[in-house]
Design a protein around this motif. Structure first.
Motif, PDB file in Angstrom:
ATOM      1  N   GLY A  32       8.142 -40.912  20.932  1.00  0.00           N
ATOM      2  CA  GLY A  32       8.716 -39.674  20.382  1.00  0.00           C
ATOM      3  C   GLY A  32       8.516 -39.517  18.884  1.00  0.00           C
ATOM      4  O   GLY A  32       9.152 -38.660  18.273  1.00  0.00           O
ATOM      5  N   ASP A  33       7.662 -40.360  18.293  1.00  0.00           N
ATOM      6  CA  ASP A  33       7.418 -40.251  16.856  1.00  0.00           C
ATOM      7  C   ASP A  33       6.513 -39.045  16.574  1.00  0.00           C
ATOM      8  O   ASP A  33       5.492 -38.840  17.240  1.00  0.00           O
ATOM      9  CB  ASP A  33       6.758 -41.519  16.334  1.00  0.00           C
ATOM     10  N   ILE A  34       6.896 -38.281  15.524  1.00  0.00           N
ATOM     11  CA  ILE A  34       6.145 -37.076  15.127  1.00  0.00           C
ATOM     12  C   ILE A  34       5.461 -37.364  13.796  1.00  0.00           C
ATOM     13  O   ILE A  34       6.092 -37.868  12.853  1.00  0.00           O
ATOM     14  CB  ILE A  34       7.067 -35.849  15.005  1.00  0.00           C
ATOM     15  N   HIS A  35       4.154 -37.035  13.710  1.00  0.00           N
ATOM     16  CA  HIS A  35       3.385 -37.217  12.491  1.00  0.00           C
ATOM     17  C   HIS A  35       2.699 -35.905  12.107  1.00  0.00           C
ATOM     18  O   HIS A  35       2.386 -35.091  12.978  1.00  0.00           O
ATOM     19  CB  HIS A  35       2.327 -38.307  12.685  1.00  0.00           C
ATOM     20  N   ALA A  36       2.482 -35.729  10.798  1.00  0.00           N
ATOM     21  CA  ALA A  36       1.726 -34.579  10.274  1.00  0.00           C
ATOM     22  C   ALA A  36       0.316 -35.044   9.984  1.00  0.00           C
ATOM     23  O   ALA A  36       0.118 -36.027   9.252  1.00  0.00           O
ATOM     24  CB  ALA A  36       2.368 -34.021   9.016  1.00  0.00           C
ATOM     25  N   THR A  37      -0.643 -34.333  10.503  1.00  0.00           N
ATOM     26  CA  THR A  37      -2.042 -34.747  10.362  1.00  0.00           C
ATOM     27  C   THR A  37      -2.769 -33.975   9.270  1.00  0.00           C
ATOM     28  O   THR A  37      -3.901 -34.336   8.940  1.00  0.00           O
ATOM     29  CB  THR A  37      -2.778 -34.542  11.687  1.00  0.00           C
ATOM     30  N   GLU A  38      -2.174 -32.930   8.715  1.00  0.00           N
ATOM     31  CA  GLU A  38      -2.856 -32.127   7.686  1.00  0.00           C
ATOM     32  C   GLU A  38      -1.991 -32.059   6.436  1.00  0.00           C
ATOM     33  O   GLU A  38      -0.785 -32.304   6.483  1.00  0.00           O
ATOM     34  CB  GLU A  38      -3.121 -30.708   8.204  1.00  0.00           C
ATOM     35  N   GLY A  93      -2.235 -38.985   1.342  1.00  0.00           N
ATOM     36  CA  GLY A  93      -2.580 -40.272   1.991  1.00  0.00           C
ATOM     37  C   GLY A  93      -3.664 -40.114   3.045  1.00  0.00           C
ATOM     38  O   GLY A  93      -3.965 -39.006   3.500  1.00  0.00           O
ATOM     39  N   THR A  94      -4.185 -41.249   3.470  1.00  0.00           N
ATOM     40  CA  THR A  94      -5.257 -41.228   4.472  1.00  0.00           C
ATOM     41  C   THR A  94      -4.701 -41.273   5.883  1.00  0.00           C
ATOM     42  O   THR A  94      -5.381 -40.851   6.828  1.00  0.00           O
ATOM     43  CB  THR A  94      -6.208 -42.419   4.259  1.00  0.00           C
ATOM     44  N   GLU A  95      -3.501 -41.796   6.076  1.00  0.00           N
ATOM     45  CA  GLU A  95      -2.904 -41.892   7.391  1.00  0.00           C
ATOM     46  C   GLU A  95      -2.003 -40.692   7.634  1.00  0.00           C
ATOM     47  O   GLU A  95      -1.496 -40.084   6.696  1.00  0.00           O
ATOM     48  CB  GLU A  95      -2.070 -43.176   7.495  1.00  0.00           C
ATOM     49  N   PRO A  96      -1.819 -40.375   8.940  1.00  0.00           N
ATOM     50  CA  PRO A  96      -0.885 -39.282   9.232  1.00  0.00           C
ATOM     51  C   PRO A  96       0.499 -39.590   8.677  1.00  0.00           C
ATOM     52  O   PRO A  96       0.963 -40.734   8.702  1.00  0.00           O
ATOM     53  CB  PRO A  96      -0.892 -39.195  10.755  1.00  0.00           C
ATOM     54  N   LEU A  97       1.159 -38.517   8.208  1.00  0.00           N
ATOM     55  CA  LEU A  97       2.455 -38.650   7.563  1.00  0.00           C
ATOM     56  C   LEU A  97       3.543 -38.617   8.622  1.00  0.00           C
ATOM     57  O   LEU A  97       3.597 -37.691   9.432  1.00  0.00           O
ATOM     58  CB  LEU A  97       2.671 -37.535   6.535  1.00  0.00           C
ATOM     59  N   TYR A  98       4.392 -39.673   8.596  1.00  0.00           N
ATOM     60  CA  TYR A  98       5.481 -39.746   9.561  1.00  0.00           C
ATOM     61  C   TYR A  98       6.514 -38.684   9.206  1.00  0.00           C
ATOM     62  O   TYR A  98       6.990 -38.599   8.084  1.00  0.00           O
ATOM     63  CB  TYR A  98       6.109 -41.150   9.547  1.00  0.00           C
ATOM     64  N   VAL A  99       6.895 -37.887  10.244  1.00  0.00           N
ATOM     65  CA  VAL A  99       7.852 -36.805  10.040  1.00  0.00           C
ATOM     66  C   VAL A  99       9.216 -37.210  10.567  1.00  0.00           C
ATOM     67  O   VAL A  99      10.233 -37.069   9.886  1.00  0.00           O
ATOM     68  CB  VAL A  99       7.360 -35.520  10.733  1.00  0.00           C
TER      69      VAL A  99
END
Length: 789
Positions: A99-105, A59-65
């Motif tokens: 406190g939301d964590i996202h993956a950018t790669e 995807g183009t957006e960061p992935l919600y972890v």
């Protein structure tokens, strides 16, 4: 102290985790909000469940972890959330407020399966931690993005030909980098893409097995297979990989030997020697290695031929076993059989592992020399009294060729140099040329030669042994000239001697001799002859009272007759001596007389004595000659004239320090002989001072005393050497090391005399003679410069 309750849930392909913090003062409200599953703890802290994130997100957006939260956060924005650890700030980012964590790669589980991070809740104003730092894990969730790979390919295996169906060949193995604990991404199954007609593979284990039972190495010795491995347990959408498998078919002994022809023809001369190869034949075998090893044997026709196996070429070598004869048989058929050496009982039902062929051998004719009959020689017997010209025997020989040419005979004169025998060249009859004497030669061995009449190069030889049969042509005679003795007091019937005879003839029935007194002794009244019946006879007295003064010798003629035929006889005389005395003394005299030597023995004894005398004279002459040489050598020996001098001169200015006359006359020493007992010893040459005119100087007296001391020491050593029995008996050179008595002179070292204030007195150096003159000048008081100059 915090009590943490964690709730987590999955939403789509990610999960979200909430953490709540319960205070002890609001524990009842927390129980009502969380329901009966809430747990109250006295000790509080952060407890995190693991987060999951799918790999290969495009995807183009960061992935919600996921989300972290504390119950201290009342939504007023005074709480700041931070993370640290692996990938914090780069791969993973956190919203400080929510406190939301996202993956950018984009993540790859095959590169890294999980990340370990730490979470922290801080006061936004003071940046002080509100809770202790806690650790959590983000696991990368696997997807089927890696195909199976054969890491050890390409593969090479082998299997024996004619193996039954299902025989295991080898095992192949493929590995999948996907997670084997999650889904079916790493579940691999196998299959054959190419070559499934001959081989199969177990879909779960990867073991390759034979699919047919008629694999034949002679038809095809290797197969190429393509084996495929598919993940997802073979379901649709699974990935696959393939490898090449080479299977080599190994040989077994399933083919018998085969001759290329059913008949082979060879030709050989009848004159070929035993062991000569006639020809080679070979049987081929489609197998390989030791399965082609074979041996050959003859089934028929082995009387005249033999066969051996050439281990290098695997050929059968047919050779001659016995001599061939063209006239007897011109063609021979030999049946040769080839047999495999290493038989495999598993293939016994395939037939006989042997093959036969016929080897036809044609014998060619050659011109051969005559053949004697019998071939191993002839033995002929002839009487000793045969007359010259009499027939001895006949030898026969023939030409073995079909032409049967005439044969001519002759005797090899090297075997009959005296020409005792002759042979008829046409008939082979052997006749006598000279008179025979069996006692001289009982056998005659001659060689007879047979040649073809028109080709003398074709010759053969045969040994003929001629035995001379005995004829009684030699009369018996006494074994030796006998002499006997009797005493004057001999009694009647007393045995005084025993005689025996010899006969050169050898009758077939053995010797038998008859002993009698000669007719001229028939009137004898003194002695009788007693035939002992064992070819010996005894002489006995017939009366008593012999008197040696009346007659001291009796001659008794004895007649001996053999048993013939014809009977021959001879007369020999026995000499009997009469001796005086009793029986005992007479016996002693008789013993001495009987022990008398024959003339031949006496001559031999005299010759031996003469040789001994000559040897003794020769030894004495050599000793005398050597003694004369030794005396001459002693006269010329100058070893006792060698004199060794270890005497130093007085320097360049000393011209009269030594008496040169001592060297001109080695034996005329100036010192007189000693008056002491013992051998005279010349004294050594002495130093004579220049100032000596009529008297004896002090230095000369000291020198004489010194040399007399040496003289006494040498005299003592000479006496010891003369009394020593172990020393050699000739002159020898002996060396002695003797220093003499202690020297009155002190040390000559100048180490302590460098000082001009030295109080030492060196005036005694002037008394040592010219040899120390220059040294005395260096140390003399007064004017050292003048002395030195």
């Amino acid at each position: 102290v915090l009590a943490i309750i964690v709730q987590s849930y999955y939403k789509c392909k990610y999960c979200e985790c909430f953490a709540s913090r319960t205070n002890s003062t609001t524990s009842q409200r927390s129980k009502q909000d969380q329901g009966p599953s809430s747990i109250e703890r006295v000790k509080r802290g952060w407890v995190w469940n693991q987060f999951f994130v799918v790999e290969e997100y495009t995807g183009t957006e960061p992935l919600y972890v996921g989300k972290i939260h504390t119950d201290s956060d009342e939504g007023e924005g005074n709480i700041k959330y931070t993370i640290s650890g692996e990938g914090a700030g780069t791969i993973f980012i956190i919203d400080e407020l929510t406190g939301d964590i996202h993956a950018t790669e984009r993540l790859d589980r095959e590169e890294k399966a999980f990340y370990t991070l730490r979470a922290q809740a801080r006061d936004r104003q003071s940046n002080d931690p509100l809770e202790p730092e806690s650790e959590f894990v983000i696991k990368v969730q696997d997807i089927n993005d890696s195909e199976p790979k054969f890491l050890e390919g390409p593969y090479i295996g082998s299997v024996a030909e004619l193996s039954p169906i299902g025989t295991s060949v080898m095992k192949v193995s493929a590995s999948d980098a996907d997670d084997p604990t999650y889904g079916s991404s790493a579940r691999v199954i196998y299959g054959v893409l190419d070559g499934e007609r001959f081989f199969t593979v177990d879909r779960h284990t990867g073991i390759i097995m034979t699919a047919v039972a008629d694999l034949d190495r002679e038809t095809q010795d290797r197969y190429e297979l393509v084996v495929k491995a598919t993940d997802m347990a073979g379901q649709m959408g699974g990935l696959s990989g393939s490898t090449t498998v080479t299977i080599v078919i190994t040989d077994v002994n399933d083919n018998p030997p085969r001759f290329q022809q059913k008949m082979y023809q060879f030709s050989v001369s009848e004159a070929a020697a035993v062991g000569t190869p006639v020809g080679r034949v070979i049987a081929t075998d489609s197998d390989m290695g030791e399965n082609t090893d074979m041996s050959y044997l003859i089934k028929e026709g082995g009387e005249l031929f033999k066969v051996t196996t050439d281990v290098e070429s695997q050929e059968a070598v047919v050779a001659i076993k016995k001599p061939l004869n063209y006239e007897s048989k011109r063609t021979h058929n030999v049946v040769v059989e080839a047999v495999n050496k290493h038989l495999d009982p598993r293939f016994a039902d395939l037939g006989s592992f042997r093959d036969q062929t016929i080897v036809r051998v044609s014998v060619s004719d050659v011109d051969e020399p005559p053949i004697f009959q019998p071939e191993d020689g002839t033995i002929i017997e002839v009487q000793e009294d045969a007359k010259p010209g009499a027939l001895v025997g006949i030898v026969s020989a023939r030409d073995p060729d079909s032409t049967n040419k005439p044969v001519r005979f002759s005797i090899d004169r090297t075997t009959d140099q005296e020409m005792i025998f002759h042979i008829d060249p046409d008939s082979g009859a052997i006749t006598l040329g000279k008179v025979l004497d069996r006692e001289t030669a009982g056998w005659h061995n001659i060689t007879v030669k047979a040649v073809e009449a028109d080709n003398h190069s074709m010759a053969s030889h045969s040994a003929v042994s001629i035995r001379i049969l005995d004829v009684n042509d030699n009369p018996p005679e006494l074994a030796r000239p006998y002499e006997a003795s009797i005493c004057e007091d001999a009694k009647p019937g007393q045995l005084i001697h025993t005689i025996s005879v010899v006969d050169k003839d050898e009758p077939q029935t053995g010797h038998r001799f008859i002993f009698t007194l000669a007719p001229e002794a028939s009137s004898n009244r003194h002695f009788t002859l007693w035939d002992v019946k064992d070819n010996t006879a005894g002489i006995r007295t017939q009366r008593s009272g012999f008197n040696r003064h009346e007659q001291n010798v009796y001659l008794l003629p004895i007649l001996v007759v053999d048993n013939g035929p014809p009977s021959l006889s001879s007369t020999s005389t026995l000499t009997i001596h009469v001796c005086e005395g009793t029986i005992q003394s007479c016996n002693a005299t008789a013993y001495v007389m009987s022990a008398a030597l024959s003339p031949g023995a006496l001559i031999a004894l005299l010759v031996c004595m003469l040789i001994l005398i000559v040897l003794v004279l020769l030894i004495l002459t050599l000793k005398r000659h050597r003694k004369g040489q030794r005396m001459t050598e002693d006269e010329e020996d100058m070893r006792d004239n060698v004199i060794k001098y270890n005497d130093e001169g007085g320097g360049e200015q000393d011209t009269q320090a030594y008496d040169i006359s001592a060297l001109r006359n080695l034996y005329d020493f100036p010192e007189a002989k000693s008056c002491d007992s013992g051998p005279d010893i010349h004294s050594l040459p002495q130093w004579v001072p220049a100032s000596r005119v009529g008297g004896v100087s002090e230095g000369a007296t000291a020198a004489s005393a010194d040399f007399s001391l040496f003289k006494g020491y040498i005299r003592k050593k000479v006496e010891q050497a003369d009394a020593d029995l172990t020393v050699p008996p000739y002159d020898s050179f002996q060396t002695y090391a003797f220093e003499g008595t202690s020297s009155p002179a002190l040390s000559l070292s100048s180490i302590h005399t460098l000082s001009t204030t030295s109080e030492q007195d060196f005036s005694y150096l002037s008394n040592w003679g010219p040899r120390f003159r220059q040294l005395a000048g260096y140390y003399a008081p007064g004017k050292p410069e003048e002395e030195g100059s």
